[in-house]
Design a protein around this motif. Structure first.
Motif, short mmCIF file in Angstrom:
data_model
loop_
_atom_site.label_atom_id
_atom_site.label_comp_id
_atom_site.label_asym_id
_atom_site.label_seq_id
_atom_site.Cartn_x
_atom_site.Cartn_y
_atom_site.Cartn_z
N LEU B 29 0.70 -0.99 0.08
CA LEU B 29 0.38 0.17 0.28
C LEU B 29 0.73 1.05 0.14
O LEU B 29 0.65 2.70 -0.29
CB LEU B 29 -1.00 0.17 1.15
N ALA B 65 -7.36 6.95 -11.61
CA ALA B 65 -8.37 5.23 -12.79
C ALA B 65 -8.02 4.51 -12.48
O ALA B 65 -8.06 3.13 -11.01
CB ALA B 65 -8.40 5.51 -13.75
N MET B 67 -4.50 3.85 -9.81
CA MET B 67 -4.09 3.48 -9.12
C MET B 67 -5.09 3.21 -7.85
O MET B 67 -4.90 2.63 -7.06
CB MET B 67 -3.15 4.65 -8.38
N VAL B 68 -6.43 3.87 -8.58
CA VAL B 68 -7.59 2.94 -7.49
C VAL B 68 -7.59 2.35 -7.44
O VAL B 68 -8.21 0.80 -6.83
CB VAL B 68 -8.60 4.64 -8.13
N ARG B 69 -7.43 1.30 -9.55
CA ARG B 69 -7.39 0.12 -9.35
C ARG B 69 -6.90 -1.21 -8.70
O ARG B 69 -6.94 -2.11 -7.70
CB ARG B 69 -7.49 -0.26 -10.61
N LEU B 71 -4.39 -0.68 -5.91
CA LEU B 71 -5.42 -0.04 -4.20
C LEU B 71 -6.46 -1.23 -3.99
O LEU B 71 -6.60 -1.48 -2.99
CB LEU B 71 -5.25 0.94 -3.79
N PHE B 72 -7.51 -1.19 -5.05
CA PHE B 72 -8.76 -1.67 -4.70
C PHE B 72 -7.66 -3.21 -4.72
O PHE B 72 -8.15 -4.05 -3.88
CB PHE B 72 -9.95 -1.43 -5.86
N MET B 75 -6.41 -4.05 -1.71
CA MET B 75 -7.46 -4.75 -0.31
C MET B 75 -7.54 -5.82 -0.41
O MET B 75 -7.88 -6.35 0.59
CB MET B 75 -8.22 -3.00 -0.26
N LEU B 76 -8.39 -6.40 -1.92
CA LEU B 76 -9.32 -7.74 -1.80
C LEU B 76 -8.38 -9.05 -1.48
O LEU B 76 -8.94 -9.77 -1.37
CB LEU B 76 -9.73 -7.31 -3.13
#
Lengths: 333, 168
Positions: B29, B65, B67-69, B71-72, B75-76
């Motif tokens: 992260l 877009a 980097m959000v993926r 992080l997703f 986390m997942l």
């Protein structure tokens, strides 16, 4: 005046207005929802409960700052800040009035793209809060937030693209100027109703407000990514939501409701500020009204709606707009 | 020293520091967060080069877009929880190859620096990098590459859909 000093003073003024707006937006929302539900709403602090936001703020400031066990301390403290900053910097490109004194940087030729970029970054606060809290509800809330916002950003982008195509400029000043042929029919909401509808729906989803507030669905996730936050850190998340609400309303007004335009603006530029404020207030009240009216949508339906309805309709709208502009249909020059 | 140059030094330092920190950070992260910082710094560099359109695209596409993926996914799959795995089995030829490639890159960069420095500073021409001129260039002189990339992206999208579909 020194341009840097001028920019600093104007930014400070915008910040003060945005934060006061946030405080009183909570009051307006509670009062309005109260009336819609045949209640009175807050009425103890000051006349009509007008001092309620002040009381709330004081209470939150004096709350003990609690850090839950085993959180990632740095990210845990950073997340509320990361959430608030994009909400506040959105105001930089919005023209609040006709005179350049009422504008910060709304003349830049990538204004609409700036808006999309800042909205795209605005999601990090929720994701980081969900990750850092060491709590499964918070983590699920953060995951939902990122999936939802990514999905609805596409529809939002397509709606803004239609507006850019109409005005043939991405500068917010040009977009407002394009919508003034002297009467109300110049507003883009009448020439781009589909784009306006998509923008309104996706804006609600971006804000994670009812009926799209699955990010903090109380019955399933307690408070979602905010579960482990209290005191001022909680207040910052709250602030980011309401400031973003105001910013999104201001953007809707700028893109579709003619911005600051109105009668006698040329004679008295200060009137444009009044028109802009009134239009933004109407948008905000509609948002509260929607929250009081509609139940929450189920999560899979929300994703399906974003990808299978909003995205194709948005794409189709862009294609049709392009054809209308190329064919030179009156009203779509 | 002009204000632009000073700003360039600061932003360049932030970009390099963030990139280095990303390489050395142990947590997935934090690495992602450093990469976002780096993307932001590069966007400011684009702004300094009078390319506001590229700066905005850099932020909305990479920082917003992609980097959000990232992080997703982090986390997942809970990449953090697993902790540090006991020295992943590396391929034996990887390290020598990496060193050779790094040397080649450094030599290339040095060559360019030396030959260009001899030629004197590049002429400071003002390029219009606004959305209009970039759009015209893309659809005008670079139409074919643009369309080819569009097809490649479409193929990638179809591939992603096919790969994630449940087999019945």
């Amino acid at each position: 005046m020194n341009p840097i000093l001028e920019a600093v003073l104007k930014s400070a003024a915008v910040l003060v207005v945005a934060l006061t707006g946030f405080a009183y937006m909570t009051w307006i929302e509670r009062k309005f929802i109260g009336r819609l539900q045949a209640r009175i709403g807050p009425n103890r602090a000051g006349p009509f409960g007008l001092l309620q936001p002040v009381a709330d703020g004081l209470k939150l400031i004096f709350k003990e700052s609690i850090t839950p066990a085993n959180v990632d301390v740095l990210v845990y403290f950073l997340a509320p800040i990361v959430a608030v900053v994009p909400a506040l910097v959105l105001f930089a490109v919005i023209p609040f009035g006709s005179d350049p004194t009422f504008q910060l940087a709304s003349g830049i030729n990538v204004g609409a793209l700036y808006v999309m970029a800042v909205i795209g970054v605005g999601i990090y606060g929720m994701i980081l809060a969900g990750w850092a809290s060491n709590n499964k509800y918070a983590l699920l809330g953060g995951l939902r937030a990122s999936a939802q916002v990514i999905s609805y950003e596409l529809g939002l982008g397509l709606a803004v693209l239609s507006v850019i195509m109409m005005a043939s400029s991405a500068s917010l000043n040009d977009i407002v100027a394009y919508q003034q042929p002297g009467n109300i029919l110049g507003w883009l909401i009448f020439r781009q109703p589909v784009a306006a509808a998509i923008f309104a729906v996706t804006a609600l989803a971006e804000l994670a407000r009812a009926p799209f507030d699955l990010v903090e669905a109380e019955q399933e996730l307690t408070a979602g990514f905010m579960t482990e936050y209290g005191g001022m850190k909680f207040a910052l998340f709250y602030m980011s939501e309401y400031v973003k609400m105001i910013a999104m309303s201001a953007l809707f007004v700028t893109f579709f409701l003619g911005g600051w335009s109105g009668p006698f603006v040329n004679e008295a530029p200060a009137l444009s500020l009044v028109y802009f404020t009134v239009k933004v207030l109407v948008c905000l009240l509609v948002m509260v009204w929607v929250r009081a009216t509609l139940p929450r949508i189920r999560y899979d339906k929300l994703m399906a709606f974003g990808w299978k309805v909003l995205l194709p309709v948005g794409l189709l709208n862009v294609v049709i707009t392009a054809f209308l502009i190329a064919a030179g249909v009156p009203g779509y020059k | 020293m002009s204000a632009d140059f000073l700003l360039f030094l600061i932003v360049g330092f932030v970009a390099i520091a963030a990139a280095t920190a990303m390489l050395f950070s142990r947590s997935a992260l934090y690495a992602a967060l450093f990469l976002i910082t780096n993307f932001g710094a590069v966007a400011v560099l684009y702004l300094l080069l009078n390319a506001p359109f590229l700066a905005m695209v850099q932020i909305s596409v990479y920082a917003g877009a992609i980097m959000v993926r990232f992080l997703f996914v982090i986390m997942l799959v809970g990449a953090e929880r697993r902790g540090r795995e006991p020295e992943a089995p590396t391929l034996r030829w990887q390290r020598p190859l990496a060193i050779v490639l790094a040397i080649v890159l450094v030599v290339q960069a040095a060559y360019v620096f030396i030959t260009r420095a001899a030629a004197g500073p590049a002429p400071a021409e003002t390029v219009d990098a606004g959305p209009l001129s970039i759009g015209k260039t893309l659809i005008g002189s670079y139409l074919l590459p643009f369309e080819v990339i569009a097809i490649v992206l479409l193929a990638a999208m179809v591939g992603a859909v096919v790969l994630t579909r449940e087999r019945s």
